[in-house]
Design a protein around this motif. Structure first.
Motif, short mmCIF file in Angstrom:
data_model
loop_
_atom_site.label_atom_id
_atom_site.label_comp_id
_atom_site.label_asym_id
_atom_site.label_seq_id
_atom_site.Cartn_x
_atom_site.Cartn_y
_atom_site.Cartn_z
N ALA A 28 -9.98 -7.58 1.56
CA ALA A 28 -9.46 -6.20 1.60
C ALA A 28 -10.52 -5.24 2.11
N ALA A 29 -11.77 -5.43 1.65
CA ALA A 29 -12.85 -4.53 2.07
C ALA A 29 -13.17 -4.65 3.54
N GLY A 30 -12.81 -5.77 4.16
CA GLY A 30 -13.07 -5.95 5.58
C GLY A 30 -12.03 -5.29 6.47
N MET A 31 -11.01 -4.70 5.88
CA MET A 31 -9.94 -4.05 6.64
C MET A 31 -10.12 -2.53 6.61
N PRO A 32 -9.53 -1.80 7.57
CA PRO A 32 -9.53 -0.33 7.47
C PRO A 32 -8.92 0.07 6.12
N PHE A 33 -9.57 0.99 5.43
CA PHE A 33 -9.16 1.29 4.06
C PHE A 33 -8.70 2.74 3.93
N VAL A 34 -7.56 2.91 3.27
CA VAL A 34 -7.06 4.24 2.92
C VAL A 34 -7.36 4.45 1.44
N ASP A 35 -8.23 5.41 1.15
CA ASP A 35 -8.63 5.67 -0.23
C ASP A 35 -8.10 7.02 -0.68
N GLN A 94 1.99 2.41 6.43
CA GLN A 94 3.17 1.97 7.18
C GLN A 94 2.91 1.93 8.68
N HIS A 95 2.03 2.82 9.18
CA HIS A 95 1.68 2.84 10.60
C HIS A 95 0.51 1.90 10.90
N ASP A 96 0.16 1.08 9.92
CA ASP A 96 -0.90 0.06 10.06
C ASP A 96 -2.25 0.68 10.41
N LEU A 97 -2.51 1.86 9.87
CA LEU A 97 -3.82 2.49 10.07
C LEU A 97 -4.81 2.09 8.99
N GLY A 98 -4.36 1.33 8.03
CA GLY A 98 -5.24 0.86 6.96
C GLY A 98 -4.45 0.24 5.84
N VAL A 99 -5.17 -0.29 4.85
CA VAL A 99 -4.55 -0.82 3.63
C VAL A 99 -4.94 0.10 2.49
N CYS A 100 -4.19 0.04 1.41
CA CYS A 100 -4.43 0.95 0.29
C CYS A 100 -4.10 0.25 -1.03
N VAL A 101 -4.93 0.49 -2.04
CA VAL A 101 -4.67 -0.03 -3.38
C VAL A 101 -3.96 1.06 -4.17
N MET A 102 -2.85 0.70 -4.78
CA MET A 102 -2.09 1.66 -5.58
C MET A 102 -1.34 0.92 -6.68
N PRO A 103 -0.93 1.63 -7.74
CA PRO A 103 -0.14 0.99 -8.79
C PRO A 103 1.16 0.41 -8.22
N GLU A 104 1.57 -0.72 -8.76
CA GLU A 104 2.76 -1.39 -8.23
C GLU A 104 4.00 -0.52 -8.34
N SER A 105 4.11 0.25 -9.44
CA SER A 105 5.29 1.09 -9.62
C SER A 105 5.37 2.19 -8.57
N ILE A 106 4.22 2.65 -8.10
CA ILE A 106 4.20 3.66 -7.04
C ILE A 106 4.48 3.03 -5.69
N ALA A 107 3.86 1.88 -5.43
CA ALA A 107 4.07 1.19 -4.15
C ALA A 107 5.54 0.80 -3.97
N ALA A 108 6.23 0.50 -5.08
CA ALA A 108 7.63 0.09 -5.00
C ALA A 108 8.53 1.21 -4.49
N ARG A 109 8.04 2.45 -4.50
CA ARG A 109 8.84 3.57 -4.01
C ARG A 109 8.89 3.59 -2.48
N PHE A 110 8.06 2.77 -1.85
CA PHE A 110 7.99 2.76 -0.39
C PHE A 110 8.34 1.35 0.09
N PRO A 111 9.63 1.07 0.31
CA PRO A 111 10.07 -0.30 0.65
C PRO A 111 9.53 -0.83 1.97
N GLY A 112 8.97 0.01 2.80
CA GLY A 112 8.44 -0.45 4.08
C GLY A 112 7.07 -1.07 4.00
N LEU A 113 6.49 -1.18 2.79
CA LEU A 113 5.15 -1.73 2.64
C LEU A 113 5.21 -3.21 2.25
N ALA A 114 4.23 -3.98 2.71
CA ALA A 114 4.06 -5.36 2.28
C ALA A 114 3.00 -5.36 1.17
#
Length: 286
Positions: A186-193, A232-252
């Motif tokens: 994860a740290a080797g990827m562009p990161f959204v903090d 979603q625009h593949d500009l980075g990855v982001c760590v977030m709570p699962e319940s919050i991430a679930a609100r955005f169905p376009g994320l893997a």
């Protein structure tokens, strides 16, 4: 000294100026200025430093405002207690929360308002450090937040939910494994903090330090939706709570192979017996 004078001073301090305080109190600015001048004359001290561009508290004002808040809260609690004896609550309940933390609060507030339609609820959204300060100085009555153990000291805390955080990415981003990710990968990827001061950021920082892995954010945001759109625009990855991430169905979403960051949400209030309105809200929060 009158309660109205204290209310005006607190409004000026919280709003940062006489004009904004007048709007909040639904009076003309001259009435606010006159009330403050009269109280300053009575006390023999200046409560505010006035300049062309801003109004700030003097040292005397900084000491006066918390005491005035507590006095106003005490009066409000007395009125609320009398209303509760009649089966109705009135007044204002100020609830602190963080962006992204809802967790049944909407349902609880709807039930509270149905039970006590005379009660006004103010939602104050802020960073965890600001909410903690507000709980201590009395400008927030109760909060639904993700505090760590150190931030909980001296406060009454009841846990509401605990969950792991996950890594969110664009569906097309390639990983070594199908369903999990390591901290190093994860740290080797562009990161959204998220910005420093956010509870999510603090938890993620702790987990990466524990894994002895450093990351360098490409984007730093203070908004959940902005973070999700960047991912979603593949500009980075982001760590977030699962319940919050679930609100955005376009994320893997992928779980961490090691010890994942934890997201512990609790309802927090100052110590002692809760005010009637706070107690009523607590009954609806499960």
């Amino acid at each position: 000294m009158e309660l109205r004078q204290m209310e005006v001073v607190v409004a000026v301090a919280e709003e940062g100026g006489f004009t904004a305080a007048a709007r909040r109190l639904n009076v003309v600015q001259s009435a606010v200025s006159g009330t403050v001048r009269a109280l300053e004359k009575e006390l023999g001290v200046r409560l505010f430093e006035r300049t062309t561009h801003r109004v700030t508290l003097t040292s005397a004002g900084a000491a006066f405002v918390p005491a005035a808040r507590h006095a106003l809260r005490a009066v409000e609690s007395a009125r609320a207690a009398a209303d509760e004896a009649r089966g109705h609550l009135r007044g204002v309940l100020t609830v602190g929360t963080m962006q992204g933390v809802w967790l049944g609060l909407g349902r609880a507030l709807a039930e509270l308002r149905a039970e006590h339609p005379g009660l006004t609820v103010r939602l104050r959204q802020a960073a965890v450090a600001d909410i903690r300060t507000a709980l201590r100085d009395g400008s927030v009555d109760v909060a639904v937040v993700a505090f760590d153990r150190q931030q909980r000291r001296g406060l009454e805390v009841r846990s509401l939910a605990r969950e792991e955080m996950i890594l969110a990415a664009a569906p097309g981003r390639v990983f070594e494994r199908d369903d999990t990710v390591t901290f190093a990968e994860a740290a080797g990827m562009p990161f959204v903090d998220f910005a420093p001061g956010w509870a999510i950021r603090a938890a993620v920082d702790r987990s990466f330090r524990a894994a002895a892995v450093e990351r360098a954010p490409v984007f730093e945001v203070n908004d959940i939706v902005a973070a999700a759109e960047l991912v979603q625009h593949d500009l980075g990855v982001c760590v977030m709570p699962e319940s919050i991430a679930a609100r955005f169905p376009g994320l893997a979403l992928r779980r961490f192979a090691g010890r994942a960051p934890r997201w512990d949400v609790a309802v927090v209030r100052p110590g002692g017996d809760p005010a009637p309105a706070v107690a009523a809200l607590l009954r609806h929060l499960t």
